[in-house]
Scaffold this active site. Structure first.
Site, PDB file in Angstrom:
ATOM      1  N   CYS A  41     -17.195  19.884  20.673  1.00  0.00           N
ATOM      2  CA  CYS A  41     -17.908  19.477  21.888  1.00  0.00           C
ATOM      3  C   CYS A  41     -18.962  18.441  21.486  1.00  0.00           C
ATOM      4  O   CYS A  41     -19.874  18.729  20.724  1.00  0.00           O
ATOM      5  CB  CYS A  41     -18.546  20.706  22.530  1.00  0.00           C
ATOM      6  SG  CYS A  41     -19.401  20.325  24.053  1.00  0.00           S
ATOM      7  N   GLY A  92     -25.496  15.038  28.095  1.00  0.00           N
ATOM      8  CA  GLY A  92     -25.383  13.716  28.693  1.00  0.00           C
ATOM      9  C   GLY A  92     -24.192  13.544  29.609  1.00  0.00           C
ATOM     10  O   GLY A  92     -23.275  14.358  29.634  1.00  0.00           O
ATOM     11  N   CYS A 127     -28.416  23.401  34.452  1.00  0.00           N
ATOM     12  CA  CYS A 127     -28.149  22.821  33.132  1.00  0.00           C
ATOM     13  C   CYS A 127     -29.444  22.590  32.379  1.00  0.00           C
ATOM     14  O   CYS A 127     -30.358  21.930  32.877  1.00  0.00           O
ATOM     15  CB  CYS A 127     -27.394  21.508  33.281  1.00  0.00           C
ATOM     16  SG  CYS A 127     -27.158  20.655  31.717  1.00  0.00           S
ATOM     17  N   CYS A 139     -26.088  24.672  26.498  1.00  0.00           N
ATOM     18  CA  CYS A 139     -26.189  23.345  25.920  1.00  0.00           C
ATOM     19  C   CYS A 139     -27.609  22.796  26.089  1.00  0.00           C
ATOM     20  O   CYS A 139     -28.160  22.825  27.171  1.00  0.00           O
ATOM     21  CB  CYS A 139     -25.193  22.448  26.638  1.00  0.00           C
ATOM     22  SG  CYS A 139     -25.316  20.769  26.139  1.00  0.00           S
ATOM     23  N   GLU A 172     -26.982  17.863  20.277  1.00  0.00           N
ATOM     24  CA  GLU A 172     -26.201  18.987  19.765  1.00  0.00           C
ATOM     25  C   GLU A 172     -24.719  18.651  19.734  1.00  0.00           C
ATOM     26  O   GLU A 172     -24.232  17.851  20.527  1.00  0.00           O
ATOM     27  CB  GLU A 172     -26.402  20.209  20.674  1.00  0.00           C
ATOM     28  CG  GLU A 172     -27.830  20.682  20.692  1.00  0.00           C
ATOM     29  CD  GLU A 172     -28.043  21.847  21.641  1.00  0.00           C
ATOM     30  OE1 GLU A 172     -29.199  22.168  21.907  1.00  0.00           O
ATOM     31  OE2 GLU A 172     -27.046  22.430  22.114  1.00  0.00           O
ATOM     32  N   CYS A 221     -30.266  13.854  29.625  1.00  0.00           N
ATOM     33  CA  CYS A 221     -29.401  13.413  30.731  1.00  0.00           C
ATOM     34  C   CYS A 221     -30.292  12.997  31.889  1.00  0.00           C
ATOM     35  O   CYS A 221     -31.293  13.651  32.157  1.00  0.00           O
ATOM     36  CB  CYS A 221     -28.466  14.556  31.157  1.00  0.00           C
ATOM     37  SG  CYS A 221     -27.229  14.058  32.386  1.00  0.00           S
ATOM     38  N   CYS A 260     -28.862  18.539  37.093  1.00  0.00           N
ATOM     39  CA  CYS A 260     -28.138  19.668  37.663  1.00  0.00           C
ATOM     40  C   CYS A 260     -28.987  20.920  37.441  1.00  0.00           C
ATOM     41  O   CYS A 260     -29.520  21.130  36.355  1.00  0.00           O
ATOM     42  CB  CYS A 260     -26.767  19.801  37.005  1.00  0.00           C
ATOM     43  SG  CYS A 260     -25.792  18.294  37.187  1.00  0.00           S
TER      44      CYS A 260
HETATM   45  N1  SAH Z   1     -22.488  15.665  32.040  1.00  0.00           N
HETATM   46  C1  SAH Z   1     -21.126  16.054  32.023  1.00  0.00           C
HETATM   47  C2  SAH Z   1     -20.687  16.632  30.694  1.00  0.00           C
HETATM   48  C3  SAH Z   1     -21.639  17.587  30.012  1.00  0.00           C
HETATM   49  S1  SAH Z   1     -21.951  19.143  30.796  1.00  0.00           S
HETATM   50  C4  SAH Z   1     -20.829  17.008  33.126  1.00  0.00           C
HETATM   51  O1  SAH Z   1     -21.758  17.475  33.787  1.00  0.00           O
HETATM   52  O2  SAH Z   1     -19.661  17.252  33.371  1.00  0.00           O
HETATM   53  C5  SAH Z   1     -20.448  20.075  30.389  1.00  0.00           C
HETATM   54  C6  SAH Z   1     -20.206  21.248  31.338  1.00  0.00           C
HETATM   55  O3  SAH Z   1     -21.122  22.325  31.078  1.00  0.00           O
HETATM   56  C7  SAH Z   1     -20.376  20.884  32.804  1.00  0.00           C
HETATM   57  O4  SAH Z   1     -19.324  21.394  33.581  1.00  0.00           O
HETATM   58  C8  SAH Z   1     -21.672  21.565  33.123  1.00  0.00           C
HETATM   59  O5  SAH Z   1     -21.779  21.768  34.484  1.00  0.00           O
HETATM   60  C9  SAH Z   1     -21.607  22.828  32.317  1.00  0.00           C
HETATM   61  N2  SAH Z   1     -22.880  23.509  32.122  1.00  0.00           N
HETATM   62  C10 SAH Z   1     -24.098  22.961  31.954  1.00  0.00           C
HETATM   63  N3  SAH Z   1     -25.048  23.924  31.810  1.00  0.00           N
HETATM   64  C11 SAH Z   1     -24.413  25.109  31.889  1.00  0.00           C
HETATM   65  C12 SAH Z   1     -24.851  26.467  31.791  1.00  0.00           C
HETATM   66  N4  SAH Z   1     -26.122  26.784  31.601  1.00  0.00           N
HETATM   67  N5  SAH Z   1     -23.912  27.429  31.889  1.00  0.00           N
HETATM   68  C13 SAH Z   1     -22.611  27.112  32.071  1.00  0.00           C
HETATM   69  N6  SAH Z   1     -22.137  25.860  32.158  1.00  0.00           N
HETATM   70  C14 SAH Z   1     -23.029  24.855  32.077  1.00  0.00           C
HETATM   71 FE1  SF4 Z   2     -25.594  17.685  34.962  1.00  0.00          FE
HETATM   72 FE2  SF4 Z   2     -23.872  17.319  32.925  1.00  0.00          FE
HETATM   73 FE3  SF4 Z   2     -26.265  16.067  32.915  1.00  0.00          FE
HETATM   74 FE4  SF4 Z   2     -26.166  18.692  32.558  1.00  0.00          FE
HETATM   75  S1  SF4 Z   2     -25.327  17.148  31.208  1.00  0.00           S
HETATM   76  S2  SF4 Z   2     -27.597  17.586  33.912  1.00  0.00           S
HETATM   77  S3  SF4 Z   2     -24.431  19.284  33.865  1.00  0.00           S
HETATM   78  S4  SF4 Z   2     -24.581  15.756  34.409  1.00  0.00           S
END
Ligand code: SAH
Ligand code: SF4
Length: 361
Positions: A100, A162, A114, A336, A87, A107, A111
């Site tokens: 973005c 990612g 996520c 995302c 995306e 990934c 987390c």
């Molecule tokens: N992997 C990297 C970049 C992509 S995620 C990282 O984790 O930083 C970009 C941001 O979106 C991160 O801060 C992540 O924690 C947040 N994010 C992911 N899923 C989310 C959700 N469901 N609601 C709000 N923020 C989210």
């Molecule tokens: Fe965690 Fe970022 Fe990967 Fe989502 S994209 S699983 S927030 S490291």
């Protein structure tokens, strides 16, 4: 040709016996003018244009789906040559337009909040696929040749699918192309790389790329962060903050952003806000509070508006700017990775807004 570095493009031209300045002309056509067809490159001789057309393409990722939100946000599901999808989102605001960008298919990190982390298939995107996202957005926004001002695409954030620091080489190569002054020409000050905390790569990122850094912190104790962001078990908070203190080029004018997803009853208490302030002491920081974007089956809820406000007030009072990120594009699936999963499940019916969203170029 998209995604070749300047050096690689020069080497290609040398290999086919073209003069070195041809590489520079091509660069201009591809990244400043947005030309996709060699026939349109009128500063090149006809014979040379047809020779190029026989050997190369100036490609774009395929758009599998394109959605527009009523708030102006646009979201593209892009499909690459092997069928894998990621995306890419454009978020227009009054004073800027942010793209973005994704760095991986899926990934490897998991987390808890996520949606991307729930997708099993993972591979790195190539530099071509990363730059391709910017090119496609420029096509869709009609922003060729690269405008000097009044751009709709002013900022790039690596906050899509990612972990960019797990694909550093390709991300670095792509960003160097995006920052090149004779091409897409986005300043490093307008580019932000977000990481969940790949500590050993942070210094190199600052030294070689000099882009803004965003850290997905989300918790103030290792105990909680270990569960929300499992990478914390490898690189705990103290190590991560140490790397931030040493981030090359950070200053009060160029602060490190700490992202903090607001999860109801999990990490959103006033005590945690105060602890956050304590942890950030000595780091030129700003805090980005992100109301959790729910997705089906997610084990969390968004914090209440009152809890977010209280948290933000405490961080603000300590002298850190802590804007609350307004949820955008909620009518086109905000979380995302959701659009991709939806497509994988074989979604057929077009949601509202889809028809109007086809790229215009
Ligand atoms: N992997 C990297 C970049 C992509 S995620 C990282 O984790 O930083 C970009 C941001 O979106 C991160 O801060 C992540 O924690 C947040 N994010 C992911 N899923 C989310 C959700 N469901 N609601 C709000 N923020 C989210
Ligand atoms: Fe965690 Fe970022 Fe990967 Fe989502 S994209 S699983 S927030 S490291």
């Amino acid at each position: 040709m998209v995604g070749l570095s300047r050096e690689e493009l020069a080497a290609e031209m040398a290999a086919i016996g073209a003069q070195p300045f041809r590489a520079r002309q091509l660069w201009h056509w591809i990244y400043n003018r947005g030309a996709r067809d060699f026939a349109a490159m009128t500063t090149l001789s006809k014979a040379f244009r047809s020779e190029l057309a026989e050997r190369y393409v100036v490609g774009r990722p395929e758009t599998a789906r394109a959605l527009s939100s009523s708030d102006g946000t646009r979201k593209w599901l892009l499909r690459f040559a092997d069928g894998q999808e990621v995306e890419c989102v454009h978020i227009p605001e009054e004073d800027r337009g942010t793209l973005c960008v994704s760095s991986q298919v899926g990934c490897t990190l998991t987390c808890k909040f996520c949606h991307t982390g729930t997708q099993r298939l993972v591979r790195n995107l190539s530099a071509q696929e990363i730059v391709g996202q910017v090119m496609l957005a420029r096509d869709a926004l009609g922003e060729w040749p690269s405008p000097q001002d009044d751009r709709q695409l002013t900022n790039v954030v690596l906050m899509g699918m990612g972990e960019p620091l797990f694909n550093y080489d390709n991300v670095a190569k792509a960003l160097k192309i995006v920052m090149d002054h004779e091409g897409l020409s986005l300043s490093r000050r307008k580019i932000t790389l977000s990481t969940s905390g790949v500590v050993p790569m942070i210094e190199r990122c600052g030294q070689e790329l000099g882009v803004n850094l965003a850290i997905s912190l989300h918790a103030v104790t290792d105990e909680l962060r270990d569960t929300l962001v499992p990478l914390n078990k490898k690189y705990p908070i103290a190590l991560l903050l140490e790397a931030c203190r040493n981030y090359p080029g950070s200053s009060n004018a160029r602060r490190i952003t700490f992202e903090y997803v607001m999860l109801r009853g999990v990490n959103d208490s006033p005590a945690e806000a105060r602890e956050l302030v304590r942890l950030l002491e000595g780091i030129p920081a700003k805090v980005n509070l992100i109301p959790f974007n729910p997705w089906p089956g997610a084990p969390f809820e968004r914090s209440t508006a009152a809890a977010i406000k209280l948290f933000s007030d405490i961080v603000n009072a300590a002298g850190y700017s802590s804007p609350v990120r307004t949820p955008r594009g909620e009518d086109i699936m905000a979380a995302c990775g959701q659009l991709k999963s939806d497509s994988v499940r074989g979604h057929k019916s077009a949601p509202a807004g889809e028809a109007a969203a086809a790229p215009t170029a």
